[in-house]
Scaffold this active site. Structure first.
Site, PDB file in Angstrom:
ATOM      1  CB  CYS A 235      -0.946   0.009   1.187  1.00 50.36           C
ATOM      2  SG  CYS A 235      -1.957  -1.459   1.279  1.00 50.36           S
TER       3      CYS A 235
ATOM      4  CG  HIS B 223      -3.293   3.295   1.949  1.00 48.28           C
ATOM      5  ND1 HIS B 223      -3.823   2.880   0.743  1.00 48.28           N
ATOM      6  CD2 HIS B 223      -3.329   2.214   2.776  1.00 48.28           C
ATOM      7  CE1 HIS B 223      -4.156   1.601   0.841  1.00 48.28           C
ATOM      8  NE2 HIS B 223      -3.868   1.176   2.057  1.00 48.28           N
TER       9      HIS B 223
ATOM     10  CG  ASN C 172      -6.792  -1.079   1.247  1.00 49.42           C
ATOM     11  OD1 ASN C 172      -6.081  -0.667   0.336  1.00 49.42           O
ATOM     12  ND2 ASN C 172      -6.300  -1.532   2.395  1.00 49.42           N
TER      13      ASN C 172
HETATM   14  O1  UT7 Z   1      -3.865  -1.342   3.500  1.00 49.01           O
HETATM   15  C1  UT7 Z   1      -3.040  -1.237   4.630  1.00 49.01           C
HETATM   16  C2  UT7 Z   1      -3.111  -2.381   5.525  1.00 49.01           C
HETATM   17  N1  UT7 Z   1      -4.395  -2.713   6.058  1.00 49.01           N
HETATM   18  C3  UT7 Z   1      -4.944  -2.023   7.038  1.00 49.01           C
HETATM   19  O2  UT7 Z   1      -4.472  -0.987   7.404  1.00 49.01           O
HETATM   20  C4  UT7 Z   1      -6.135  -2.605   7.739  1.00 49.01           C
HETATM   21  C5  UT7 Z   1      -6.044  -2.325   9.192  1.00 49.01           C
HETATM   22  N2  UT7 Z   1      -7.103  -2.910  10.002  1.00 49.01           N
HETATM   23  C6  UT7 Z   1      -8.388  -2.562   9.910  1.00 49.01           C
HETATM   24  O3  UT7 Z   1      -8.792  -1.758   9.103  1.00 49.01           O
HETATM   25  C7  UT7 Z   1      -9.346  -3.177  10.919  1.00 49.01           C
HETATM   26  O4  UT7 Z   1      -8.601  -3.858  11.903  1.00 49.01           O
HETATM   27  C8  UT7 Z   1     -10.377  -4.145  10.285  1.00 49.01           C
HETATM   28  C9  UT7 Z   1     -11.397  -3.370   9.483  1.00 49.01           C
HETATM   29  C10 UT7 Z   1      -9.673  -5.150   9.413  1.00 49.01           C
HETATM   30  C11 UT7 Z   1     -11.133  -4.868  11.399  1.00 49.01           C
HETATM   31  O5  UT7 Z   1     -11.753  -3.948  12.275  1.00 49.01           O
HETATM   32  P1  UT7 Z   1     -11.557  -4.073  13.855  1.00 49.01           P
HETATM   33  O6  UT7 Z   1     -12.384  -3.039  14.476  1.00 49.01           O
HETATM   34  O7  UT7 Z   1     -10.087  -4.081  14.135  1.00 49.01           O
HETATM   35  O8  UT7 Z   1     -12.212  -5.479  14.155  1.00 49.01           O
HETATM   36  P2  UT7 Z   1     -11.543  -6.767  14.796  1.00 49.01           P
HETATM   37  O9  UT7 Z   1     -10.608  -7.413  13.834  1.00 49.01           O
HETATM   38  O10 UT7 Z   1     -11.029  -6.410  16.147  1.00 49.01           O
HETATM   39  O11 UT7 Z   1     -12.816  -7.708  14.954  1.00 49.01           O
HETATM   40  C12 UT7 Z   1     -13.886  -7.383  15.840  1.00 49.01           C
HETATM   41  C13 UT7 Z   1     -14.953  -8.431  15.714  1.00 49.01           C
HETATM   42  C14 UT7 Z   1     -14.426  -9.858  15.772  1.00 49.01           C
HETATM   43  O12 UT7 Z   1     -15.363 -10.637  16.468  1.00 49.01           O
HETATM   44  P3  UT7 Z   1     -15.149 -10.995  18.025  1.00 49.01           P
HETATM   45  O13 UT7 Z   1     -13.822 -11.721  18.066  1.00 49.01           O
HETATM   46  O14 UT7 Z   1     -15.115  -9.688  18.737  1.00 49.01           O
HETATM   47  O15 UT7 Z   1     -16.328 -11.843  18.341  1.00 49.01           O
HETATM   48  C15 UT7 Z   1     -14.382 -10.286  14.333  1.00 49.01           C
HETATM   49  O16 UT7 Z   1     -14.528 -11.685  14.182  1.00 49.01           O
HETATM   50  O17 UT7 Z   1     -15.601  -8.301  14.440  1.00 49.01           O
HETATM   51  C16 UT7 Z   1     -15.588  -9.574  13.780  1.00 49.01           C
HETATM   52  N3  UT7 Z   1     -15.514  -9.346  12.332  1.00 49.01           N
HETATM   53  C17 UT7 Z   1     -16.592  -9.103  11.574  1.00 49.01           C
HETATM   54  N4  UT7 Z   1     -17.898  -9.043  11.862  1.00 49.01           N
HETATM   55  C18 UT7 Z   1     -18.760  -8.775  10.858  1.00 49.01           C
HETATM   56  C19 UT7 Z   1     -14.405  -9.282  11.535  1.00 49.01           C
HETATM   57  N5  UT7 Z   1     -14.764  -9.023  10.275  1.00 49.01           N
HETATM   58  C20 UT7 Z   1     -16.113  -8.909  10.263  1.00 49.01           C
HETATM   59  C21 UT7 Z   1     -17.051  -8.627   9.259  1.00 49.01           C
HETATM   60  N6  UT7 Z   1     -18.355  -8.575   9.607  1.00 49.01           N
HETATM   61  N7  UT7 Z   1     -16.697  -8.404   7.966  1.00 49.01           N
END
Ligand code: UT7
Length: 332
Positions: A113, A252, A282
């Site tokens: 990225c 980004h 993204n």
């Molecule tokens: O391009 C450069 C590199 N990439 C990035 O910079 C991405 C960086 N990270 C992010 O943008 C975020 O961490 C994400 C959008 C990927 C995830 O958001 P988050 O607020 O960090 O969520 P999380 O990974 O902490 O997950 C929270 C909960 C989990 O459930 P539990 O364990 O709390 O029960 C996940 O399983 O949300 C769940 N979850 C979802 N639920 C519904 C993860 N993906 C989804 C989804 N729909 N698509």
């Protein structure tokens, strides 16, 4: 030392729009979750048969037209991508040839990225040092092809598209400063496990989905915000500027929450922070040049505006560039 400016920009996104509602049908997710956690509403997917070079070509053609230049007048083509047409040769060679610029140097950079930031820095440096007079810097990605469409933690994030900028020698120097960085201590934070020289893509890898992107999203989130803030401050400080001087920040487009947190860390008000993550998701190395081209098309920038390009991604890698927008005439 010569000056450099952006002479033309262009972008291309595929027609197919994939909405959060579309994803709700195939994944255990919801529009509400995606919107609140990422700010994304839709993204674009390129169909089978459309590859990185096809999108790069379309974006580059618009940028060349905007710059009022022929491809034969470009001295070097730099293409940032993690989704090349083939593992090798470089997709930039294919793009240059298809533009009719056979014989001109062309190469890819693969720094995820952060690719466009690195490419812009490189292209501008070539021009400032006198190596080249005109350089095309392109970011093009078909991330839908390296995303496991059954993995809700990544499938909702990524989209396809391309953006391009034509740089040329100028009287006034737009490239004020940059700060680039990388930390490969834990490459598995964001990577494709199989398909490189460490591990082949075999039946086992495919069964495990290891030919697709794996990401530790939560860990990367924090790092992204910190590195983007730090790199931006350093780049600005190098030329005795502060975030308060920034006219527009072009980050980004990984996640609206990352963009907002980085802007808060820099104390840049939201009206000065550009975003299209809602519409395109993204697109990795393509996200900043798409945003740039859209902003130019909207007539957003004026002579002397201070632009702050800032990115973060796999590697881990990051970078920020302070850029003074100028449309002043070409240097003969
Ligand atoms: O391009 C450069 C590199 N990439 C990035 O910079 C991405 C960086 N990270 C992010 O943008 C975020 O961490 C994400 C959008 C990927 C995830 O958001 P988050 O607020 O960090 O969520 P999380 O990974 O902490 O997950 C929270 C909960 C989990 O459930 P539990 O364990 O709390 O029960 C996940 O399983 O949300 C769940 N979850 C979802 N639920 C519904 C993860 N993906 C989804 C989804 N729909 N698509």
């Amino acid at each position: 030392m010569h000056g450099v400016r952006i002479a033309g920009t262009g972008h291309y996104v595929p027609e197919l729009v994939v909405t959060n509602q579309d994803l709700e049908r195939t994944l255990d997710t919801s529009d509400e979750w995606i919107t609140t956690r990422t700010g994304m509403k839709e993204r674009r997917y390129a169909p089978a048969g459309i590859a990185c070079s096809d999108m790069a070509l379309a974006a580059a053609r618009v940028a060349l037209e905007h710059a009022e230049l022929e491809a034969s007048e470009i001295d070097c083509f730099i293409l940032a991508t993690v989704t090349p047409d083939y593992p090798f040769p470089a997709t930039a060679c294919i793009v240059a040839a298809r533009l009719g610029a056979v014989g001109k140097p062309a190469f890819d950079i693969e720094i995820a990225c952060s690719g466009f930031i690195y490419g812009l820095c490189l292209g501008a440096s070539f021009i400032r040092s006198g190596v080249f007079r005109r350089v095309a810097v392109i970011g093009s990605e078909k991330l839908s092809y390296i995303t496991d469409q059954a993995d809700r933690s990544t499938a909702i994030l990524f989209g396809d598209g391309a953006g391009a900028a034509v740089l040329e020698r100028a009287e006034v120097d737009s490239f004020l400063s940059c700060e680039l960085g990388a930390d490969g201590t834990n490459p598995e934070m964001l990577y494709i496990p199989a398909g490189g020289s460490r591990r082949p893509i075999d039946a086992q890898a495919i069964a495990a989905g290891d030919h697709n992107v794996h990401m530790l999203g939560r860990e990367i989130f924090k790092s992204a915000v910190n590195r983007m803030v730090e790199a931006s401050k350093i780049a600005l400080e190098r030329v005795s500027l502060t975030p308060g001087d920034v006219t527009f920040m072009l980050p980004h487009q990984a996640n609206q929450r990352i963009i907002d947190a980085a802007a808060r860390g820099l104390d840049i008000p939201s009206e000065r922070v550009l975003s299209n993550v809602e519409r395109f998701g993204n697109t990795s190395a393509a996200s900043i040049p798409i945003l740039l081209a859209e902003s130019v098309e909207r007539g957003l920038f004026h002579e002397g505006d201070l632009l702050l390009f800032v990115g973060f991604g796999g590697g881990l890698s990051w970078g920020a560039i302070a850029w003074r927008w100028s449309e002043l005439g070409r240097r003969p």
